[in-house]
Design an enzyme around this catalytic site. Sequence first.
Site, PDB file in Angstrom:
ATOM      1  N   ASP A  40       0.942  -1.113  -0.096  1.00  0.00           N
ATOM      2  CA  ASP A  40      -0.214   0.032   0.000  1.00  0.00           C
ATOM      3  C   ASP A  40       0.933   1.221  -0.144  1.00  0.00           C
ATOM      4  O   ASP A  40       0.391   2.338   0.628  1.00  0.00           O
ATOM      5  CB  ASP A  40      -0.836  -0.080   1.137  1.00  0.00           C
ATOM      6  N   CYS A  53     -21.281 -12.122  -5.530  1.00  0.00           N
ATOM      7  CA  CYS A  53     -22.217 -11.138  -5.303  1.00  0.00           C
ATOM      8  C   CYS A  53     -23.305 -11.439  -6.092  1.00  0.00           C
ATOM      9  O   CYS A  53     -23.154 -11.699  -7.243  1.00  0.00           O
ATOM     10  CB  CYS A  53     -21.450  -9.769  -5.448  1.00  0.00           C
TER      11      CYS A  53
END
Length: 173
Positions: free
Chosen positions: A119, A173
């Site tokens: 990150d 999903c």
Amino acid sequence: MATDLGFHTVGFAKSEKMEPEAQRLEAWLNQGKHGQMHYLANHFEKRIDPRKLVPGSKTVISLLYNYHNPEKQKDPAAPKISQYAYGKDYHFVVKERLRTLLDSIRTAVGPVEGRCFVDSAPVLERDWARRSGTGWVGKNTLLITPKQGSYFFLAELVIDLELVYDHPIKDYC
């Protein structure tokens, strides 16, 4: 090796230019959806091609490090803090474990060139994690791992060692 260091999930993807992701990122940037986060427009080519970050790289190893913390805040009047912020800065914790993993790989197979990312570099972590089969991107835009959810830090090792590559998994999903 990776699980001994606390990584929950590991996946492997071919180090290559990310064509569909590049098109999506470019459109997103052109629409100004990055708001005041101007740094997201920097280093576009490095962001979409890990070979620009690690010349000669062959593999992107995606690793997930669970940050769930069962402890709750003690002071109910204190501002709410995300679980990932409890304890030491994850950038240092996870990167140290990545370096240990890279050293273990070198010990096992010999000279390997590579870099560790947590990150803090122009790396599309979520897309690499999806490509390597560690999860799918949910409607909440987070990487979701089967039966484990999304409480993970994403990290990558980009190395010049060719490995057997994983494939994206189904979107549930």
